[in-house]
Design a protein around this motif. Structure first.
Motif, PDB file in Angstrom:
ATOM      1  N   ASP A  55      32.241  79.822  46.473  1.00 29.41           N
ATOM      2  CA  ASP A  55      31.191  79.778  45.455  1.00 29.41           C
ATOM      3  C   ASP A  55      31.024  78.419  44.786  1.00 29.41           C
ATOM      4  OD1 ASP A  55      30.608  82.379  45.939  1.00 29.41           O
ATOM      5  OD2 ASP A  55      31.666  83.172  44.188  1.00 29.41           O
ATOM      6  N   ASN A  56      32.093  77.659  44.644  1.00 31.46           N
ATOM      7  CA  ASN A  56      32.011  76.397  43.921  1.00 31.46           C
ATOM      8  C   ASN A  56      31.797  75.178  44.833  1.00 31.46           C
ATOM      9  OD1 ASN A  56      34.544  76.724  44.964  1.00 31.46           O
ATOM     10  ND2 ASN A  56      35.601  75.766  43.258  1.00 31.46           N
ATOM     11  N   TRP A  57      31.416  75.374  46.087  1.00 35.60           N
ATOM     12  CA  TRP A  57      31.131  74.276  47.003  1.00 35.60           C
ATOM     13  C   TRP A  57      29.630  74.181  47.240  1.00 35.60           C
ATOM     14  CZ3 TRP A  57      34.812  72.931  51.494  1.00 35.60           C
ATOM     15  CH2 TRP A  57      36.130  72.949  51.048  1.00 35.60           C
ATOM     16  N   THR A  58      29.155  72.954  47.448  1.00 33.79           N
ATOM     17  CA  THR A  58      27.760  72.713  47.810  1.00 33.79           C
ATOM     18  C   THR A  58      27.732  71.614  48.859  1.00 33.79           C
ATOM     19  OG1 THR A  58      27.061  73.249  45.570  1.00 33.79           O
ATOM     20  CG2 THR A  58      25.496  72.072  46.933  1.00 33.79           C
ATOM     21  N   LEU A  59      26.991  71.813  49.921  1.00 35.12           N
ATOM     22  CA  LEU A  59      26.869  70.822  50.991  1.00 35.12           C
ATOM     23  C   LEU A  59      25.407  70.438  51.141  1.00 35.12           C
ATOM     24  CD1 LEU A  59      28.094  69.207  53.356  1.00 35.12           C
ATOM     25  CD2 LEU A  59      27.687  71.211  54.794  1.00 35.12           C
ATOM     26  N   LEU A  60      25.153  69.134  51.162  1.00 35.85           N
ATOM     27  CA  LEU A  60      23.804  68.618  51.351  1.00 35.85           C
ATOM     28  C   LEU A  60      23.836  67.644  52.521  1.00 35.85           C
ATOM     29  CD1 LEU A  60      20.852  68.073  50.402  1.00 35.85           C
ATOM     30  CD2 LEU A  60      21.792  66.217  49.037  1.00 35.85           C
ATOM     31  N   ALA A  61      22.931  67.791  53.460  1.00 34.49           N
ATOM     32  CA  ALA A  61      22.788  66.849  54.568  1.00 34.49           C
ATOM     33  C   ALA A  61      21.340  66.390  54.600  1.00 34.49           C
ATOM     34  CB  ALA A  61      23.168  67.513  55.884  1.00 34.49           C
ATOM     35  N   GLU A  62      21.141  65.080  54.719  1.00 28.95           N
ATOM     36  CA  GLU A  62      19.784  64.540  54.692  1.00 28.95           C
ATOM     37  C   GLU A  62      19.700  63.339  55.621  1.00 28.95           C
ATOM     38  OE1 GLU A  62      16.807  63.833  51.107  1.00 28.95           O
ATOM     39  OE2 GLU A  62      18.380  62.303  51.151  1.00 28.95           O
ATOM     40  N   ALA A  63      18.559  63.171  56.270  1.00 28.34           N
ATOM     41  CA  ALA A  63      18.305  62.020  57.138  1.00 28.34           C
ATOM     42  C   ALA A  63      16.868  61.564  56.909  1.00 28.34           C
ATOM     43  CB  ALA A  63      18.524  62.388  58.596  1.00 28.34           C
ATOM     44  N   GLY A  64      16.630  60.269  57.069  1.00 25.20           N
ATOM     45  CA  GLY A  64      15.290  59.748  56.854  1.00 25.20           C
ATOM     46  C   GLY A  64      14.997  58.561  57.745  1.00 25.20           C
ATOM     47  N   LEU A  65      13.712  58.326  57.939  1.00 25.72           N
ATOM     48  CA  LEU A  65      13.242  57.208  58.753  1.00 25.72           C
ATOM     49  C   LEU A  65      12.084  56.517  58.045  1.00 25.72           C
ATOM     50  CD1 LEU A  65      13.075  58.908  62.257  1.00 25.72           C
ATOM     51  CD2 LEU A  65      14.689  57.166  61.549  1.00 25.72           C
ATOM     52  N   PRO A  66      11.981  55.198  58.186  1.00 28.25           N
ATOM     53  CA  PRO A  66      10.793  54.526  57.655  1.00 28.25           C
ATOM     54  C   PRO A  66       9.597  54.810  58.570  1.00 28.25           C
ATOM     55  CG  PRO A  66      12.246  52.940  58.706  1.00 28.25           C
ATOM     56  CD  PRO A  66      12.949  54.266  58.725  1.00 28.25           C
ATOM     57  N   VAL A  67       8.477  55.164  57.971  1.00 26.87           N
ATOM     58  CA  VAL A  67       7.263  55.413  58.763  1.00 26.87           C
ATOM     59  C   VAL A  67       6.285  54.251  58.637  1.00 26.87           C
ATOM     60  CG1 VAL A  67       7.455  57.918  58.744  1.00 26.87           C
ATOM     61  CG2 VAL A  67       6.241  56.778  56.891  1.00 26.87           C
ATOM     62  N   TYR A  68       6.488  53.381  57.635  1.00 27.79           N
ATOM     63  CA  TYR A  68       5.639  52.200  57.478  1.00 27.79           C
ATOM     64  C   TYR A  68       6.455  51.109  56.803  1.00 27.79           C
ATOM     65  CZ  TYR A  68       1.991  49.103  55.752  1.00 27.79           C
ATOM     66  OH  TYR A  68       1.222  48.002  55.477  1.00 27.79           O
ATOM     67  N   GLN A  69       6.416  49.905  57.373  1.00 27.99           N
ATOM     68  CA  GLN A  69       7.069  48.749  56.772  1.00 27.99           C
ATOM     69  C   GLN A  69       6.178  47.529  56.987  1.00 27.99           C
ATOM     70  OE1 GLN A  69      11.610  48.648  56.940  1.00 27.99           O
ATOM     71  NE2 GLN A  69      11.061  49.473  58.928  1.00 27.99           N
ATOM     72  N   ASN A  70       5.856  46.835  55.919  1.00 27.48           N
ATOM     73  CA  ASN A  70       5.111  45.588  55.982  1.00 27.48           C
ATOM     74  C   ASN A  70       5.840  44.631  55.043  1.00 27.48           C
ATOM     75  OD1 ASN A  70       3.309  43.523  56.234  1.00 27.48           O
ATOM     76  ND2 ASN A  70       1.659  44.517  55.118  1.00 27.48           N
ATOM     77  N   LEU A  71       6.784  43.881  55.593  1.00 32.84           N
ATOM     78  CA  LEU A  71       7.667  43.044  54.787  1.00 32.84           C
ATOM     79  C   LEU A  71       7.200  41.596  54.814  1.00 32.84           C
ATOM     80  CD1 LEU A  71      11.010  44.578  56.054  1.00 32.84           C
ATOM     81  CD2 LEU A  71       9.692  45.230  54.041  1.00 32.84           C
TER      82      LEU A  71
END
Length: 93
Positions: A55-71
């Motif tokens: 009950d006292n545990w929480t797991l978060l998994a997340e991944a992301g990618l850039p879809v636009y970059q103009n540097l």
């Protein structure tokens, strides 16, 4: 279990001003080569400890990618981002 989705956007301008201590002919020393625009999309899941019997545990998994970059100039763009934290909540009585 909950599925998450988020977008992150940033807009940064060039560096303004002049620092007499920075004297170099390389690209990172030029204030014109900072900033730019970036949009990233992230997706993940949130698992409550009740789902896995703790009950006292929480797991978060997340991944992301850039879809636009103009540097501006030669700064390196992002490729991908990943996180997977585990949170343990202690119940104090």
């Amino acid at each position: 279990m909950t599925v998450t989705f988020r977008a992150s956007a940033s807009l940064q301008g060039s560096t303004r001003g002049w620092d007499p201590e920075i004297r170099s002919q390389t690209a990172p020393a030029s204030p014109l080569f900072y900033g730019g625009q970036r949009v990233e999309l992230f997706g993940g899941d949130f698992v409550s400890g009740k789902f896995i019997v703790y009950d006292n545990w929480t797991l978060l998994a997340e991944a992301g990618l850039p879809v636009y970059q103009n540097l501006n100039g030669p700064p390196r763009g992002k490729r991908a981002a990943r996180t997977a934290p585990l949170r343990l909540s202690a119940f104090l009585r």
